[in-house]
Design a protein around this motif. Structure first.
Motif, PDB file in Angstrom:
ATOM      1  N   ILE A  33     -12.829  -4.770 -30.278  1.00  0.00           N
ATOM      2  CA  ILE A  33     -13.690  -3.748 -30.870  1.00  0.00           C
ATOM      3  C   ILE A  33     -14.034  -2.672 -29.849  1.00  0.00           C
ATOM      4  CG2 ILE A  33     -14.645  -5.216 -32.707  1.00  0.00           C
ATOM      5  CD1 ILE A  33     -17.147  -5.585 -31.031  1.00  0.00           C
ATOM      6  N   GLY A  34     -13.908  -3.043 -28.565  1.00  0.00           N
ATOM      7  CA  GLY A  34     -14.172  -2.075 -27.505  1.00  0.00           C
ATOM      8  C   GLY A  34     -13.189  -0.908 -27.540  1.00  0.00           C
ATOM      9  N   GLU A  35     -12.020  -1.156 -28.148  1.00  0.00           N
ATOM     10  CA  GLU A  35     -11.035  -0.085 -28.281  1.00  0.00           C
ATOM     11  C   GLU A  35     -11.528   0.978 -29.262  1.00  0.00           C
ATOM     12  OE1 GLU A  35      -7.387  -2.060 -29.404  1.00  0.00           O
ATOM     13  OE2 GLU A  35      -7.557  -3.410 -27.688  1.00  0.00           O
ATOM     14  N   GLY A  36     -12.502   0.595 -30.098  1.00  0.00           N
ATOM     15  CA  GLY A  36     -13.103   1.561 -31.011  1.00  0.00           C
ATOM     16  C   GLY A  36     -12.167   2.124 -32.047  1.00  0.00           C
ATOM     17  N   LYS A  37     -11.307   1.261 -32.576  1.00  0.00           N
ATOM     18  CA  LYS A  37     -10.296   1.728 -33.518  1.00  0.00           C
ATOM     19  C   LYS A  37     -10.082   0.726 -34.641  1.00  0.00           C
ATOM     20  CE  LYS A  37      -5.638   3.066 -32.978  1.00  0.00           C
ATOM     21  NZ  LYS A  37      -4.495   3.134 -32.073  1.00  0.00           N
ATOM     22  N   CYS A  38     -10.008   1.231 -35.868  1.00  0.00           N
ATOM     23  CA  CYS A  38      -9.724   0.382 -37.024  1.00  0.00           C
ATOM     24  C   CYS A  38      -8.250  -0.015 -37.008  1.00  0.00           C
ATOM     25  CB  CYS A  38     -10.055   1.130 -38.314  1.00  0.00           C
ATOM     26  SG  CYS A  38      -9.477   0.294 -39.802  1.00  0.00           S
ATOM     27  N   ALA A  39      -7.974  -1.310 -37.193  1.00  0.00           N
ATOM     28  CA  ALA A  39      -6.586  -1.795 -37.129  1.00  0.00           C
ATOM     29  C   ALA A  39      -5.765  -1.347 -38.332  1.00  0.00           C
ATOM     30  CB  ALA A  39      -6.576  -3.319 -37.040  1.00  0.00           C
ATOM     31  N   TYR A  40      -6.416  -0.958 -39.402  1.00  0.00           N
ATOM     32  CA  TYR A  40      -5.687  -0.566 -40.615  1.00  0.00           C
ATOM     33  C   TYR A  40      -5.392   0.926 -40.656  1.00  0.00           C
ATOM     34  CZ  TYR A  40      -6.704  -5.231 -42.349  1.00  0.00           C
ATOM     35  OH  TYR A  40      -6.778  -6.577 -42.498  1.00  0.00           O
ATOM     36  N   CYS A  41      -6.441   1.751 -40.578  1.00  0.00           N
ATOM     37  CA  CYS A  41      -6.217   3.187 -40.750  1.00  0.00           C
ATOM     38  C   CYS A  41      -6.154   3.917 -39.413  1.00  0.00           C
ATOM     39  CB  CYS A  41      -7.301   3.792 -41.642  1.00  0.00           C
ATOM     40  SG  CYS A  41      -8.954   3.744 -40.928  1.00  0.00           S
ATOM     41  N   GLY A  42      -6.503   3.218 -38.319  1.00  0.00           N
ATOM     42  CA  GLY A  42      -6.419   3.828 -37.005  1.00  0.00           C
ATOM     43  C   GLY A  42      -7.549   4.796 -36.703  1.00  0.00           C
ATOM     44  N   ARG A  44     -10.903   6.343 -35.447  1.00  0.00           N
ATOM     45  CA  ARG A  44     -11.844   6.082 -34.350  1.00  0.00           C
ATOM     46  C   ARG A  44     -13.164   5.618 -34.964  1.00  0.00           C
ATOM     47  NH1 ARG A  44     -10.915   5.194 -29.634  1.00  0.00           N
ATOM     48  NH2 ARG A  44      -8.757   5.648 -29.228  1.00  0.00           N
ATOM     49  N   THR A  45     -13.605   4.443 -34.552  1.00  0.00           N
ATOM     50  CA  THR A  45     -14.819   3.862 -35.119  1.00  0.00           C
ATOM     51  C   THR A  45     -15.631   3.238 -34.002  1.00  0.00           C
ATOM     52  OG1 THR A  45     -13.483   3.287 -37.057  1.00  0.00           O
ATOM     53  CG2 THR A  45     -15.649   2.296 -36.925  1.00  0.00           C
ATOM     54  N   PRO A  46     -16.941   3.511 -33.940  1.00  0.00           N
ATOM     55  CA  PRO A  46     -17.758   2.880 -32.891  1.00  0.00           C
ATOM     56  C   PRO A  46     -17.686   1.362 -33.001  1.00  0.00           C
ATOM     57  CG  PRO A  46     -19.051   4.475 -34.175  1.00  0.00           C
ATOM     58  CD  PRO A  46     -17.721   4.334 -34.856  1.00  0.00           C
ATOM     59  N   CYS A  73     -12.676  -0.837 -40.100  1.00  0.00           N
ATOM     60  CA  CYS A  73     -13.812   0.026 -40.370  1.00  0.00           C
ATOM     61  C   CYS A  73     -14.388  -0.351 -41.734  1.00  0.00           C
ATOM     62  CB  CYS A  73     -13.400   1.507 -40.322  1.00  0.00           C
ATOM     63  SG  CYS A  73     -12.374   2.033 -41.705  1.00  0.00           S
ATOM     64  N   ARG A  74     -15.585   0.129 -42.002  1.00  0.00           N
ATOM     65  CA  ARG A  74     -16.272  -0.225 -43.239  1.00  0.00           C
ATOM     66  C   ARG A  74     -15.457   0.197 -44.463  1.00  0.00           C
ATOM     67  NH1 ARG A  74     -21.698  -1.212 -44.553  1.00  0.00           N
ATOM     68  NH2 ARG A  74     -22.309  -0.987 -42.392  1.00  0.00           N
ATOM     69  N   THR A  75     -14.864   1.369 -44.389  1.00  0.00           N
ATOM     70  CA  THR A  75     -14.088   1.879 -45.522  1.00  0.00           C
ATOM     71  C   THR A  75     -12.944   0.932 -45.867  1.00  0.00           C
ATOM     72  OG1 THR A  75     -14.562   4.088 -44.710  1.00  0.00           O
ATOM     73  CG2 THR A  75     -12.889   3.908 -46.410  1.00  0.00           C
ATOM     74  N   CYS A  76     -12.163   0.547 -44.844  1.00  0.00           N
ATOM     75  CA  CYS A  76     -11.024  -0.335 -45.087  1.00  0.00           C
ATOM     76  C   CYS A  76     -11.497  -1.696 -45.572  1.00  0.00           C
ATOM     77  CB  CYS A  76     -10.192  -0.486 -43.821  1.00  0.00           C
ATOM     78  SG  CYS A  76      -9.191   0.972 -43.481  1.00  0.00           S
ATOM     79  N   ASN A  77     -12.551  -2.192 -44.972  1.00  0.00           N
ATOM     80  CA  ASN A  77     -13.055  -3.504 -45.347  1.00  0.00           C
ATOM     81  C   ASN A  77     -13.474  -3.537 -46.814  1.00  0.00           C
ATOM     82  OD1 ASN A  77     -14.534  -6.048 -45.296  1.00  0.00           O
ATOM     83  ND2 ASN A  77     -14.337  -5.825 -43.082  1.00  0.00           N
ATOM     84  N   GLU A  78     -14.203  -2.515 -47.242  1.00  0.00           N
ATOM     85  CA  GLU A  78     -14.656  -2.473 -48.633  1.00  0.00           C
ATOM     86  C   GLU A  78     -13.480  -2.272 -49.573  1.00  0.00           C
ATOM     87  OE1 GLU A  78     -17.751   0.429 -48.790  1.00  0.00           O
ATOM     88  OE2 GLU A  78     -19.164  -0.903 -47.776  1.00  0.00           O
TER      89      GLU A  78
END
Ligand SMILES: [Zn+2]
Length: 98
Positions: A33-42, A44-46, A73-78
């Protein structure tokens, strides 16, 4: 019948959820999570906005292993939770640059 289509039983899911909790406390996950990136959409996410997602859902027999857990990220998760697996794959294909 494909054994992957048989839903996980409650006991197995509880056990995998416990493992996921432990994995979240690991240095490996903090680095992910330190990379700050969503694994699905890429996107940048805190790190504090990233959630742990099981690529193969627990309900479908997925396990809490490093290979099956990714920051989302929240969007991908939902989106993933509300979509059937096939629709989710189509969504991923649509947002993944070729
Ligand atoms: Zn995302």
């Amino acid at each position: 019948m494909d054994h992957l289509l048989i839903p996980a039983d409650a006991e197995q899911m509880a056990s995998e959820r416990r493992k996921a909790k432990m994995l979240k406390r690991s240095q490996w996950w903090k680095n992910r999570i330190g990379e700050g990136k969503c694994a699905y959409c890429g996107q940048r996410t805190p790190p504090d906005a990233l959630t742990m997602d099981h690529v193969q859902p627990l309900i479908r027999g997925g396990r809490s292993t490093r290979g099956n857990c990714v920051p989302a990220c929240r969007t991908c998760n939902e989106k993933k939770q509300n979509l059937p697996a096939e629709a989710w794959k189509a969504y991923l294909a649509a947002i993944t640059p070729t």
